[in-house]
Design an enzyme around this catalytic site. Structure first.
Site, PDB file in Angstrom:
ATOM      1  CD  GLU A 108      -2.928  -1.221   2.379  1.00  0.00           C
ATOM      2  OE1 GLU A 108      -2.182  -1.360   3.476  1.00  0.00           O
ATOM      3  OE2 GLU A 108      -4.131  -1.011   2.277  1.00  0.00           O
ATOM      4  CD  GLU A 128      -3.226  -6.132   3.640  1.00  0.00           C
ATOM      5  OE1 GLU A 128      -3.379  -6.900   2.712  1.00  0.00           O
ATOM      6  OE2 GLU A 128      -2.526  -5.172   3.764  1.00  0.00           O
TER       7      GLU A 128
HETATM    8  N1  COA Z   1       5.219  -7.887  10.955  1.00  0.00           N
HETATM    9  C1  COA Z   1       5.928  -8.332  12.125  1.00  0.00           C
HETATM   10  N2  COA Z   1       6.952  -8.986  11.873  1.00  0.00           N
HETATM   11  C2  COA Z   1       7.348  -9.530  10.389  1.00  0.00           C
HETATM   12  C3  COA Z   1       6.459  -9.179   9.502  1.00  0.00           C
HETATM   13  C4  COA Z   1       5.380  -8.258   9.783  1.00  0.00           C
HETATM   14  N3  COA Z   1       4.475  -7.899   8.772  1.00  0.00           N
HETATM   15  N4  COA Z   1       7.039  -9.865   8.254  1.00  0.00           N
HETATM   16  C5  COA Z   1       8.099 -10.549   8.913  1.00  0.00           C
HETATM   17  N5  COA Z   1       8.341 -10.341  10.130  1.00  0.00           N
HETATM   18  C6  COA Z   1       9.284 -10.791  10.965  1.00  0.00           C
HETATM   19  C7  COA Z   1       8.933 -12.228  11.045  1.00  0.00           C
HETATM   20  O1  COA Z   1       8.197 -12.490  12.239  1.00  0.00           O
HETATM   21  C8  COA Z   1      10.540 -12.979  11.375  1.00  0.00           C
HETATM   22  O2  COA Z   1      10.901 -12.423  12.706  1.00  0.00           O
HETATM   23  P1  COA Z   1      11.840 -13.478  13.754  1.00  0.00           P
HETATM   24  O3  COA Z   1      12.914 -13.471  12.713  1.00  0.00           O
HETATM   25  O4  COA Z   1      11.938 -12.768  14.851  1.00  0.00           O
HETATM   26  O5  COA Z   1      11.039 -14.926  13.588  1.00  0.00           O
HETATM   27  C9  COA Z   1      11.293 -11.840  10.601  1.00  0.00           C
HETATM   28  O6  COA Z   1      10.498 -10.766  10.240  1.00  0.00           O
HETATM   29  C10 COA Z   1      11.534 -12.604   9.197  1.00  0.00           C
HETATM   30  O7  COA Z   1      10.384 -13.027   8.556  1.00  0.00           O
HETATM   31  P2  COA Z   1      10.414 -14.481   7.909  1.00  0.00           P
HETATM   32  O8  COA Z   1       9.077 -14.900   7.633  1.00  0.00           O
HETATM   33  O9  COA Z   1      11.269 -15.597   8.775  1.00  0.00           O
HETATM   34  O10 COA Z   1      11.033 -14.246   6.437  1.00  0.00           O
HETATM   35  P3  COA Z   1      11.172 -14.926   5.010  1.00  0.00           P
HETATM   36  O11 COA Z   1      11.826 -14.451   4.178  1.00  0.00           O
HETATM   37  O12 COA Z   1      10.779 -16.323   5.345  1.00  0.00           O
HETATM   38  O13 COA Z   1       9.690 -14.698   4.596  1.00  0.00           O
HETATM   39  C11 COA Z   1       7.848 -13.058   4.091  1.00  0.00           C
HETATM   40  C12 COA Z   1       9.278 -13.070   4.222  1.00  0.00           C
HETATM   41  C13 COA Z   1       7.680 -11.556   3.858  1.00  0.00           C
HETATM   42  C14 COA Z   1       7.090 -13.812   3.101  1.00  0.00           C
HETATM   43  C15 COA Z   1       7.032 -13.177   5.614  1.00  0.00           C
HETATM   44  O14 COA Z   1       7.783 -12.722   6.669  1.00  0.00           O
HETATM   45  C16 COA Z   1       5.839 -12.737   5.624  1.00  0.00           C
HETATM   46  O15 COA Z   1       4.780 -13.401   4.942  1.00  0.00           O
HETATM   47  N6  COA Z   1       5.403 -11.502   6.353  1.00  0.00           N
HETATM   48  C17 COA Z   1       4.191 -11.282   6.648  1.00  0.00           C
HETATM   49  C18 COA Z   1       3.435 -10.802   5.360  1.00  0.00           C
HETATM   50  C19 COA Z   1       2.224 -10.157   5.844  1.00  0.00           C
HETATM   51  O16 COA Z   1       1.040 -10.951   5.985  1.00  0.00           O
HETATM   52  N7  COA Z   1       1.749  -8.823   5.577  1.00  0.00           N
HETATM   53  C20 COA Z   1       0.634  -8.369   5.698  1.00  0.00           C
HETATM   54  C21 COA Z   1       0.537  -7.465   7.400  1.00  0.00           C
HETATM   55  S1  COA Z   1      -0.705  -6.360   7.034  1.00  0.00           S
END
Ligand code: COA
Length: 244
Positions: A108, A128
């Site tokens: 966004e 979301e």
């Molecule tokens: N909010 C808070 N923390 C987040 C985050 C978010 N939106 N996205 C990632 N993190 C954190 C993870 O919890 C993790 O923390 P940790 O190391 O303490 O466990 C760290 O960032 C790394 O994330 P991870 O998921 O292990 O990395 P990845 O490379 O395997 O995957 C993503 C990357 C972006 C695909 C995955 O983190 C993800 O799906 N994030 C959420 C996306 C989402 O739903 N966003 C919408 C929110 S409105």
């Protein structure tokens, strides 16, 4: 001194790099505050804005640990929607240079910029509903304006992710370049704009952006979802490490 951003001020532009490597640059309250400070600088002395993310990610969304704790009051404050609207209304053009994930609030934020340029590894998405909430900070209307209703609903409702080629074909991004050239190409885009008359650019932007009434309805719906059990359990699951 910003905690969550790296800020480089130049004469004709400000370059802002989102920097929360421990959370994939997720947008938390501190980052919102600091981005408001950047807006304030740009409102006082209009310049171009280049927005990018550190470490191969643009931004993985709003910070889910913070979102989980937010309720109706915070949804109605439109914490992200107001920031992104302020960015969208900045006097001079803004460019998002997207490498890696731009998800949820991160997508966004990129949609709120005037232009986007992507690395070949860029991925846009709005997951979301998987967390029991809606994308209330612009995706429900800006994305439709950018790529059309059909693709926007694929992203918003069916979890479609747009890779760099999709984003280019759909016109969401102006250009796709190798990650190593992203910033150089983005600066070239700003250089081109910097060559235009600043007032002409400013007024063109003002005229091109029709006013919209959306944040209110988005915030109202979000206020209901923020109170739901489903949202809490889905965010708990995410924070416990489960990926759906
Ligand atoms: N909010 C808070 N923390 C987040 C985050 C978010 N939106 N996205 C990632 N993190 C954190 C993870 O919890 C993790 O923390 P940790 O190391 O303490 O466990 C760290 O960032 C790394 O994330 P991870 O998921 O292990 O990395 P990845 O490379 O395997 O995957 C993503 C990357 C972006 C695909 C995955 O983190 C993800 O799906 N994030 C959420 C996306 C989402 O739903 N966003 C919408 C929110 S409105």
């Amino acid at each position: 001194m910003a905690e969550t951003l790296r800020i480089e001020e130049r004469d004709d532009r400000i370059v802002v790099t989102l920097h929360r490597p421990e959370a994939r640059n997720a947008i938390n309250a501190a980052m919102v505050r600091e981005l408001h400070d950047v807006c304030s600088l740009l409102e006082q002395r209009p310049r171009l804005l280049l927005l990018t993310g550190d470490g191969g990610t643009f931004a993985a969304g709003a910070d889910i640990a913070e979102l989980r704790e937010r309720g109706r009051e915070q949804a109605l404050q439109g914490i992200n929607s107001r920031l992104f609207d302020r960015i969208a209304r900045l006097p001079l053009p803004t460019v998002a240079a997207v490498d890696g994930y731009a998800l949820g609030g991160g997508a966004e934020l990129a949609y709120a910029c005037d232009l986007r340029i992507a690395s070949s590894g860029a991925v846009f998405g709005n997951p979301e509903p998987g967390l029991g909430i809606l994308a209330a900070a612009g995706a429900c209307w800006r994305l439709r304006e950018l790529v059309g209703a059909s693709v926007a609903k694929q992203v918003l409702l069916a979890g479609r992710r747009l890779d760099a080629d999709d984003a280019y074909r759909l016109g969401l991004v102006a250009e796709v370049v190798p990650a190593g050239e992203l910033l150089k190409r983005a600066h070239a885009m700003l250089d081109r704009m910097a060559r235009s008359g600043p007032l002409a650019l400013r007024l063109t932007k003002l005229v091109a952006d029709a006013p919209g009434g959306h944040p209110v309805t988005d915030d109202l719906a979000q206020a209901i979802l923020f109170e739901s059990e489903d949202k809490r359990s889905r965010m708990d699951a995410f924070l416990a490490g489960e990926r759906r």
